[in-house]
Design a protein around this motif. Structure first.
Motif, PDB file in Angstrom:
ATOM      1  N   ARG A   9     -55.224  30.822  36.577  1.00 39.53           N
ATOM      2  CA  ARG A   9     -54.736  29.483  36.878  1.00 39.53           C
ATOM      3  C   ARG A   9     -54.481  29.336  38.375  1.00 39.53           C
ATOM      4  N   ILE A  10     -54.761  28.131  38.861  1.00 36.74           N
ATOM      5  CA  ILE A  10     -54.562  27.829  40.284  1.00 36.74           C
ATOM      6  C   ILE A  10     -53.686  26.590  40.413  1.00 36.74           C
ATOM      7  N   VAL A  11     -53.200  26.383  41.615  1.00 33.26           N
ATOM      8  CA  VAL A  11     -52.383  25.211  41.908  1.00 33.26           C
ATOM      9  C   VAL A  11     -52.812  24.649  43.264  1.00 33.26           C
ATOM     10  N   SER A  12     -52.787  23.320  43.382  1.00 33.11           N
ATOM     11  CA  SER A  12     -53.058  22.661  44.662  1.00 33.11           C
ATOM     12  C   SER A  12     -51.879  21.774  45.017  1.00 33.11           C
ATOM     13  N   VAL A  13     -51.543  21.757  46.300  1.00 35.87           N
ATOM     14  CA  VAL A  13     -50.466  20.919  46.800  1.00 35.87           C
ATOM     15  C   VAL A  13     -51.025  20.073  47.931  1.00 35.87           C
ATOM     16  N   LYS A  14     -50.850  18.741  47.814  1.00 37.73           N
ATOM     17  CA  LYS A  14     -51.318  17.820  48.838  1.00 37.73           C
ATOM     18  C   LYS A  14     -50.540  16.532  48.747  1.00 37.73           C
ATOM     19  N   PRO A  15     -50.477  15.728  49.750  1.00 38.50           N
ATOM     20  CA  PRO A  15     -50.805  16.091  51.124  1.00 38.50           C
ATOM     21  C   PRO A  15     -49.599  16.737  51.801  1.00 38.50           C
ATOM     22  N   ILE A  16     -49.902  17.649  52.687  1.00 41.00           N
ATOM     23  CA  ILE A  16     -48.901  18.259  53.557  1.00 41.00           C
ATOM     24  C   ILE A  16     -49.251  17.807  54.965  1.00 41.00           C
ATOM     25  N   THR A  17     -48.298  17.233  55.667  1.00 38.31           N
ATOM     26  CA  THR A  17     -48.541  16.747  57.030  1.00 38.31           C
ATOM     27  C   THR A  17     -48.247  17.853  58.033  1.00 38.31           C
ATOM     28  N   VAL A  18     -49.189  18.038  58.947  1.00 33.83           N
ATOM     29  CA  VAL A  18     -49.092  19.071  59.979  1.00 33.83           C
ATOM     30  C   VAL A  18     -48.892  18.380  61.326  1.00 33.83           C
ATOM     31  N   PRO A  19     -47.916  18.812  62.128  1.00 28.61           N
ATOM     32  CA  PRO A  19     -47.747  18.195  63.447  1.00 28.61           C
ATOM     33  C   PRO A  19     -49.017  18.326  64.290  1.00 28.61           C
ATOM     34  N   ALA A  20     -49.494  17.196  64.797  1.00 24.79           N
ATOM     35  CA  ALA A  20     -50.706  17.159  65.630  1.00 24.79           C
ATOM     36  C   ALA A  20     -50.559  16.003  66.614  1.00 24.79           C
ATOM     37  N   PRO A  21     -49.754  16.180  67.664  1.00 28.13           N
ATOM     38  CA  PRO A  21     -49.489  15.102  68.622  1.00 28.13           C
ATOM     39  C   PRO A  21     -50.767  14.563  69.278  1.00 28.13           C
ATOM     40  N   GLY A  22     -50.756  13.261  69.542  1.00 27.03           N
ATOM     41  CA  GLY A  22     -51.859  12.635  70.256  1.00 27.03           C
ATOM     42  C   GLY A  22     -53.064  12.309  69.394  1.00 27.03           C
ATOM     43  N   ARG A  23     -53.019  12.589  68.133  1.00 28.27           N
ATOM     44  CA  ARG A  23     -54.151  12.382  67.234  1.00 28.27           C
ATOM     45  C   ARG A  23     -54.249  10.930  66.786  1.00 28.27           C
ATOM     46  N   GLY A  24     -53.105  10.262  66.680  1.00 29.93           N
ATOM     47  CA  GLY A  24     -53.095   8.858  66.271  1.00 29.93           C
ATOM     48  C   GLY A  24     -53.027   8.651  64.773  1.00 29.93           C
ATOM     49  N   ILE A  25     -53.464   9.624  64.001  1.00 31.82           N
ATOM     50  CA  ILE A  25     -53.421   9.604  62.538  1.00 31.82           C
ATOM     51  C   ILE A  25     -52.897  10.970  62.124  1.00 31.82           C
ATOM     52  N   ASP A  26     -51.964  10.991  61.175  1.00 30.76           N
ATOM     53  CA  ASP A  26     -51.411  12.271  60.730  1.00 30.76           C
ATOM     54  C   ASP A  26     -52.509  13.231  60.278  1.00 30.76           C
ATOM     55  N   LEU A  27     -52.335  14.502  60.628  1.00 32.45           N
ATOM     56  CA  LEU A  27     -53.202  15.560  60.120  1.00 32.45           C
ATOM     57  C   LEU A  27     -52.623  15.993  58.779  1.00 32.45           C
ATOM     58  N   GLN A  28     -53.407  15.792  57.725  1.00 34.38           N
ATOM     59  CA  GLN A  28     -52.966  16.181  56.400  1.00 34.38           C
ATOM     60  C   GLN A  28     -53.847  17.289  55.862  1.00 34.38           C
ATOM     61  N   VAL A  29     -53.217  18.198  55.110  1.00 33.05           N
ATOM     62  CA  VAL A  29     -53.939  19.316  54.516  1.00 33.05           C
ATOM     63  C   VAL A  29     -53.608  19.423  53.034  1.00 33.05           C
ATOM     64  N   LYS A  30     -54.484  20.144  52.346  1.00 38.59           N
ATOM     65  CA  LYS A  30     -54.260  20.517  50.950  1.00 38.59           C
ATOM     66  C   LYS A  30     -54.280  22.040  50.898  1.00 38.59           C
ATOM     67  N   VAL A  31     -53.371  22.612  50.129  1.00 42.37           N
ATOM     68  CA  VAL A  31     -53.324  24.056  49.922  1.00 42.37           C
ATOM     69  C   VAL A  31     -53.643  24.326  48.456  1.00 42.37           C
ATOM     70  N   THR A  32     -54.594  25.226  48.212  1.00 41.36           N
ATOM     71  CA  THR A  32     -54.968  25.625  46.862  1.00 41.36           C
ATOM     72  C   THR A  32     -54.831  27.139  46.781  1.00 41.36           C
ATOM     73  N   ALA A  33     -54.166  27.614  45.718  1.00 44.13           N
ATOM     74  CA  ALA A  33     -53.895  29.044  45.601  1.00 44.13           C
ATOM     75  C   ALA A  33     -53.806  29.457  44.143  1.00 44.13           C
ATOM     76  N   PRO A  34     -53.993  30.753  43.886  1.00 44.41           N
ATOM     77  CA  PRO A  34     -53.736  31.237  42.534  1.00 44.41           C
ATOM     78  C   PRO A  34     -52.244  31.148  42.235  1.00 44.41           C
ATOM     79  N   MET A  35     -51.894  30.963  40.992  1.00 40.78           N
ATOM     80  CA  MET A  35     -50.487  30.838  40.623  1.00 40.78           C
ATOM     81  C   MET A  35     -49.749  32.166  40.679  1.00 40.78           C
ATOM     82  N   SER A  36     -50.491  33.270  40.737  1.00 39.28           N
ATOM     83  CA  SER A  36     -49.855  34.580  40.842  1.00 39.28           C
ATOM     84  C   SER A  36     -50.594  35.410  41.869  1.00 39.28           C
ATOM     85  N   GLY A  37     -50.017  36.531  42.215  1.00 36.29           N
ATOM     86  CA  GLY A  37     -50.647  37.444  43.159  1.00 36.29           C
ATOM     87  C   GLY A  37     -49.933  37.469  44.498  1.00 36.29           C
ATOM     88  N   ARG A  38     -50.111  38.593  45.181  1.00 38.56           N
ATOM     89  CA  ARG A  38     -49.496  38.796  46.485  1.00 38.56           C
ATOM     90  C   ARG A  38     -50.568  39.259  47.457  1.00 38.56           C
TER      91      ARG A  38
END
Length: 167
Positions: A9-38
């Motif tokens: 099983r996996i999980v995705s989290v979005k949107p996450i806003t990342v500081p990116a000054p001067g871009r004019g539009i927020d930088l957004q990312v999605k993170v996808t990962a397995p639900m377990s594991g190190r």
């Protein structure tokens, strides 16, 4: 079940806003990962022209199911940002894409904390930058690929020390 087994099983989290000054539009990312594991290796995936953090889902899901944590930005050239030829940022979007990846790599801890505390589950020594089409060119710049000018002099170096692999 090992965290490297496909089909987990996996999980995705979005949107996450990342500081990116001067871009004019927020930088957004999605993170996808397995639900377990190190000690999960990290892939920062740069999309092709006009795509977004929602693209390439089958590929990203496969990587996550195989035990990778994947971070996907929406670059400025995404169709959802509606930047046209007349926008003053248009000519430098290639540089903004590179800056996006630097912002992600520099802010990875905060991004992973916002994704539900994933920072404790990654291996910071195994970070890859991967891209498709224009994203591959962007990834190459992060690895140190440089353009030669007419006299054969290498252009600016955009490499990032956190990256240990690419594709």
């Amino acid at each position: 079940m090992s965290h490297r087994q496909l089909g987990q099983r996996i999980v995705s989290v979005k949107p996450i806003t990342v500081p990116a000054p001067g871009r004019g539009i927020d930088l957004q990312v999605k993170v996808t990962a397995p639900m377990s594991g190190r000690n999960l290796p990290v892939i920062v995936f740069s999309h092709g022209n006009a795509w977004s953090l929602d693209a390439y889902e089958p590929l990203v899901d496969r990587w996550a199911a195989a035990g990778f944590l994947v971070v996907q930005p929406t670059h400025l050239d995404s169709r959802r940002n509606a930047i046209g030829w007349d926008d003053p940022r248009f000519a430098t979007i290639w540089r903004v894409r590179i800056s996006d990846l630097h912002a992600i790599l520099d802010g990875l801890g905060d991004i992973l904390a916002q994704a539900g505390g994933l920072e404790a589950r990654v291996d910071r020594e195994r970070i890859a930058v991967v891209g498709h089409s224009w994203g591959a060119q962007t990834a190459g710049a992060i690895l140190g690929a440089r353009v030669l000018d007419a006299d054969g002099v290498p252009g600016e170096d955009f490499s990032h020390p956190a990256v240990s692999a690419a594709r």
